[in-house]
Design a protein around this motif. Structure first.
Motif, PDB file in Angstrom:
ATOM      1  N   GLU A  71       0.915  -1.331   0.083  1.00 55.33           N
ATOM      2  CA  GLU A  71      -0.015   0.053  -0.061  1.00 55.33           C
ATOM      3  C   GLU A  71       0.869   1.251   0.136  1.00 55.33           C
ATOM      4  O   GLU A  71       0.494   2.325  -0.558  1.00 55.33           O
ATOM      5  CB  GLU A  71      -0.945  -0.105   1.226  1.00 55.33           C
ATOM      6  CG  GLU A  71      -1.972  -0.882   0.920  1.00 55.33           C
ATOM      7  CD  GLU A  71      -1.572  -2.508   1.295  1.00 55.33           C
ATOM      8  OE1 GLU A  71      -2.258  -3.288   0.367  1.00 55.33           O
ATOM      9  OE2 GLU A  71      -0.777  -2.571   2.170  1.00 55.33           O
ATOM     10  N   PRO A 129     -11.678  -2.714   5.830  1.00 49.07           N
ATOM     11  CA  PRO A 129     -12.556  -1.603   5.312  1.00 49.07           C
ATOM     12  C   PRO A 129     -12.597  -0.245   6.152  1.00 49.07           C
ATOM     13  O   PRO A 129     -12.617  -0.424   7.350  1.00 49.07           O
ATOM     14  CB  PRO A 129     -13.729  -2.163   4.732  1.00 49.07           C
ATOM     15  CG  PRO A 129     -13.480  -3.641   5.054  1.00 49.07           C
ATOM     16  CD  PRO A 129     -12.374  -3.788   5.892  1.00 49.07           C
ATOM     17  N   GLU A 130     -12.634   0.935   5.474  1.00 42.34           N
ATOM     18  CA  GLU A 130     -12.738   2.243   6.196  1.00 42.34           C
ATOM     19  C   GLU A 130     -13.760   3.072   5.597  1.00 42.34           C
ATOM     20  O   GLU A 130     -13.786   3.092   4.633  1.00 42.34           O
ATOM     21  CB  GLU A 130     -11.305   3.034   5.945  1.00 42.34           C
ATOM     22  CG  GLU A 130     -10.140   2.205   6.714  1.00 42.34           C
ATOM     23  CD  GLU A 130      -8.682   3.035   6.557  1.00 42.34           C
ATOM     24  OE1 GLU A 130      -8.910   4.226   5.765  1.00 42.34           O
ATOM     25  OE2 GLU A 130      -7.812   2.672   7.106  1.00 42.34           O
ATOM     26  N   LEU A 181     -15.230   6.942   5.543  1.00 42.00           N
ATOM     27  CA  LEU A 181     -14.739   8.363   5.599  1.00 42.00           C
ATOM     28  C   LEU A 181     -14.914   8.985   6.919  1.00 42.00           C
ATOM     29  O   LEU A 181     -14.325   9.752   7.225  1.00 42.00           O
ATOM     30  CB  LEU A 181     -14.944   9.079   4.164  1.00 42.00           C
ATOM     31  CG  LEU A 181     -14.648   8.477   2.999  1.00 42.00           C
ATOM     32  CD1 LEU A 181     -15.085   9.240   1.768  1.00 42.00           C
ATOM     33  CD2 LEU A 181     -13.073   8.299   3.038  1.00 42.00           C
ATOM     34  N   SER A 208     -20.876   3.745   2.296  1.00 36.56           N
ATOM     35  CA  SER A 208     -19.629   3.586   1.467  1.00 36.56           C
ATOM     36  C   SER A 208     -18.280   3.289   2.226  1.00 36.56           C
ATOM     37  O   SER A 208     -18.141   4.192   3.049  1.00 36.56           O
ATOM     38  CB  SER A 208     -19.278   4.434   0.149  1.00 36.56           C
ATOM     39  OG  SER A 208     -18.350   4.055  -0.410  1.00 36.56           O
ATOM     40  N   ALA A 209     -17.926   2.233   2.009  1.00 37.38           N
ATOM     41  CA  ALA A 209     -16.349   2.133   2.723  1.00 37.38           C
ATOM     42  C   ALA A 209     -15.175   1.609   1.562  1.00 37.38           C
ATOM     43  O   ALA A 209     -15.890   1.347   0.475  1.00 37.38           O
ATOM     44  CB  ALA A 209     -16.600   1.006   3.827  1.00 37.38           C
ATOM     45  N   SER A 210     -13.981   1.903   2.018  1.00 37.56           N
ATOM     46  CA  SER A 210     -13.111   1.713   0.888  1.00 37.56           C
ATOM     47  C   SER A 210     -12.115   0.789   1.791  1.00 37.56           C
ATOM     48  O   SER A 210     -11.865   0.879   2.882  1.00 37.56           O
ATOM     49  CB  SER A 210     -12.176   2.957   0.496  1.00 37.56           C
ATOM     50  OG  SER A 210     -11.694   3.643   1.939  1.00 37.56           O
ATOM     51  N   ASP A 211     -11.114   0.232   1.054  1.00 37.37           N
ATOM     52  CA  ASP A 211      -9.985  -0.728   1.307  1.00 37.37           C
ATOM     53  C   ASP A 211      -8.977  -0.523   0.652  1.00 37.37           C
ATOM     54  O   ASP A 211      -8.697  -0.677  -0.806  1.00 37.37           O
ATOM     55  CB  ASP A 211     -10.572  -2.293   1.185  1.00 37.37           C
ATOM     56  CG  ASP A 211      -9.853  -3.054   2.050  1.00 37.37           C
ATOM     57  OD1 ASP A 211      -8.571  -3.310   1.992  1.00 37.37           O
ATOM     58  OD2 ASP A 211     -10.464  -3.759   2.686  1.00 37.37           O
ATOM     59  N   LYS A 212      -7.733  -0.551   1.181  1.00 39.35           N
ATOM     60  CA  LYS A 212      -6.524  -0.241   0.467  1.00 39.35           C
ATOM     61  C   LYS A 212      -5.937  -1.401  -0.202  1.00 39.35           C
ATOM     62  O   LYS A 212      -4.827  -1.383  -0.837  1.00 39.35           O
ATOM     63  CB  LYS A 212      -5.575   0.304   1.488  1.00 39.35           C
ATOM     64  CG  LYS A 212      -5.773   1.589   2.205  1.00 39.35           C
ATOM     65  CD  LYS A 212      -4.818   1.970   3.234  1.00 39.35           C
ATOM     66  CE  LYS A 212      -5.146   3.591   3.726  1.00 39.35           C
ATOM     67  NZ  LYS A 212      -4.212   4.039   4.600  1.00 39.35           N
ATOM     68  N   THR A 257      -6.110  -4.696  -2.717  1.00 44.55           N
ATOM     69  CA  THR A 257      -6.663  -5.069  -4.006  1.00 44.55           C
ATOM     70  C   THR A 257      -7.252  -6.299  -4.188  1.00 44.55           C
ATOM     71  O   THR A 257      -7.372  -7.316  -3.229  1.00 44.55           O
ATOM     72  CB  THR A 257      -5.470  -4.968  -5.077  1.00 44.55           C
ATOM     73  OG1 THR A 257      -4.441  -6.102  -4.469  1.00 44.55           O
ATOM     74  CG2 THR A 257      -4.870  -3.717  -5.133  1.00 44.55           C
ATOM     75  N   ALA A 314     -10.057  -6.278  -1.568  1.00 49.30           N
ATOM     76  CA  ALA A 314     -10.799  -5.023  -1.412  1.00 49.30           C
ATOM     77  C   ALA A 314     -12.221  -5.043  -1.703  1.00 49.30           C
ATOM     78  O   ALA A 314     -12.874  -4.115  -1.715  1.00 49.30           O
ATOM     79  CB  ALA A 314     -10.104  -3.973  -2.213  1.00 49.30           C
ATOM     80  N   ASP A 334     -14.766  -7.292   4.205  1.00 48.65           N
ATOM     81  CA  ASP A 334     -14.115  -7.391   3.097  1.00 48.65           C
ATOM     82  C   ASP A 334     -14.071  -8.960   2.260  1.00 48.65           C
ATOM     83  O   ASP A 334     -14.497  -9.929   3.294  1.00 48.65           O
ATOM     84  CB  ASP A 334     -12.498  -7.082   2.717  1.00 48.65           C
ATOM     85  CG  ASP A 334     -11.692  -7.662   3.754  1.00 48.65           C
ATOM     86  OD1 ASP A 334     -12.077  -8.788   4.172  1.00 48.65           O
ATOM     87  OD2 ASP A 334     -10.647  -7.061   4.137  1.00 48.65           O
TER      88      ASP A 334
END
Length: 437
Positions: free
Chosen positions: A60, A97-98, A100, A122-126, A128, A132, A183
């Motif tokens: 990452e 997952p994170e 914002l 909505s969440a994001s994951d660093k 792949t 992710a 995830d």
């Protein structure tokens, strides 16, 4: 390709260098470029090296490295050559997952359409690829009355939240729930977010007339006033409430119909009806007022009330006004009387405690008590002292009032007390005690 989870010292490549010269001219020394998490180690054979990891790798932070390897022989003058190695780092599921923002705030207008989307998380994951890939679910509660999660549904792929019921501000103003983001890595990693929901009021309630109200429940009342009242006299007050809040619950009063505009006036904000002038002989005895009560919502709602005012002679208005005054002041006096009652009880309780303490302190320690007859002058004891030989004697007995005599010959020395209210005298016997000092 190197996994970012590789431990320090793992061999990732072997490097072989060939120099056609002989002796020292054919011996080669290899070096790496600076600031890379790798190092070269001699393998024990001439011109053979191992490329190994040095330190922790983090895809990452940096997903690939371009490593420059320099090979220099030991001849004079030394000769060198360079080779660039491209190292790619593969992903491992080392990130959750994170969201914002946490917590999230949702402001939802009441009377929403059941089944419609009200919010999206909505969440994001660093990481792949599959590491992710995120799915969402609502963390269900315990099914209690305050648990609203049973009325919510979420799209596990998109995070869209749908409400299965229509919310009412007058019964529910706020609630919260949690959404979990997972995830698809192995093992899976997750995180939670708290969503605080605030229901916003809409103008969905019409004003309700509380008074005046007739016997059949309609918003109509009859008021009687004396014909000799002056201008400014309070006839009655139209009372109304609105279940909405803010501007939606702010009420205004207006006169829609009235038989005589010069005789009565209505306060726009309080709903008070007052006389504008005194009655004259030509004024009608009965007047009807139609009052409109309207809120201040964007789409205003209203209610109407009718008030019939009858002008009567002062004597006739006296009895009805007394009943009306009692009814109007009864509610206002309840709080006052309640305060007085509570204060009185507290004071009486305090006085009782003080009296009990005083009674305990005033108990006499002397076990001897004397009863006083009505004919005595109030003095309980009288003493006479005399000597006989070497001893001293004290004769103790009740003090005699004026006119009393001692009758000899009695075992206890009889004291005769005359009674003015009776012809016969009573003999009251007292036993004199003889004390020796």
């Amino acid at each position: 390709m190197v996994s970012e989870g590789s431990k320090s010292g793992n061999v990732i490549s072997l490097i072989s260098v060939v120099d056609k010269d002989s002796g020292d001219n054919g011996k080669v020394v290899c070096r790496l470029s600076d600031n890379v998490p790798f190092e070269l180690k001699h393998s024990g054979q001439d011109n053979m090296y191992s490329l190994v990891t040095k330190g922790q790798l983090d895809r990452e932070a940096l997903s690939h490295y371009d490593i420059t390897v320099s090979a220099t022989d030991l001849g004079h003058p030394p000769l060198s050559s360079f080779k660039t190695l491209h190292v790619e780092l593969s992903d491992v599921n080392d990130n959750s997952p994170e969201f914002l923002q946490n917590p999230l705030y949702l402001y939802l207008a009441e009377n929403n359409v059941p089944g419609s989307s009200i919010f999206s998380v909505s969440a994001s994951d660093k990481d792949t690829n599959a590491n992710a890939l995120i799915s969402y679910q609502i963390l269900r509660g315990n099914g209690s009355q305050n648990d609203m999660t049973s009325f919510l549904n979420i799209n596990s792929d998109t995070g869209d939240i749908h409400a299965l019921k229509s919310f009412d501000f007058e019964t529910l103003k706020t609630f919260q729930f949690q959404v979990v983001a997972n995830d698809s890595g192995s093992p899976s990693m997750s995180s939670n977010v708290t969503v605080n929901v605030y229901i916003l009021d809409q103008n969905d309630n019409a004003p309700v007339i509380l008074s005046p109200v007739s016997a059949n429940g309609s918003a109509e009342g009859v008021e009687e006033i004396a014909r000799n009242v002056n201008a400014g006299h309070l006839v009655t007050k139209v009372k109304a409430i609105d279940a909405d809040v803010g501007y939606n619950g702010w009420l205004l009063f207006s006169l829609q119909e009235i038989t005589d505009h010069t005789l009565f006036g209505l306060d726009r904000y309080t709903g008070q009806i007052r006389t504008l002038r005194s009655f004259t002989e030509t004024d009608e005895a009965e007047h009807k007022l139609l009052i409109l009560v309207k809120d201040n919502g964007n789409i205003s709602q209203s209610a109407t009330a009718s008030v019939i005012i009858k002008a009567v002679e002062p004597k006739e208005a006296f009895s009805s006004s007394d009943v009306k005054t009692i009814g109007e002041t009864e509610d206002n006096d309840i709080t006052f009387y309640l305060i007085i009652t509570l204060g009185s009880v507290s004071v009486l309780f305090l006085i009782s405690i003080i009296v009990l303490i005083a009674m305990q302190c005033s108990k006499r320690t002397d076990s001897s008590k004397y009863l006083q007859e009505a004919n005595y002058d109030g003095t309980l004891c009288h003493s006479i002292q005399y000597r006989s030989g070497d001893k001293r004697y004290m004769l103790v007995g009740p003090r005699m009032s004026i006119g009393s005599t001692i009758v000899p010959g009695s075992n206890g020395n009889t004291l005769v007390v005359p009674d003015r209210r009776r012809r016969l005298s009573e003999e009251i016997h007292f036993n004199f005690s003889l004390r020796t000092r």
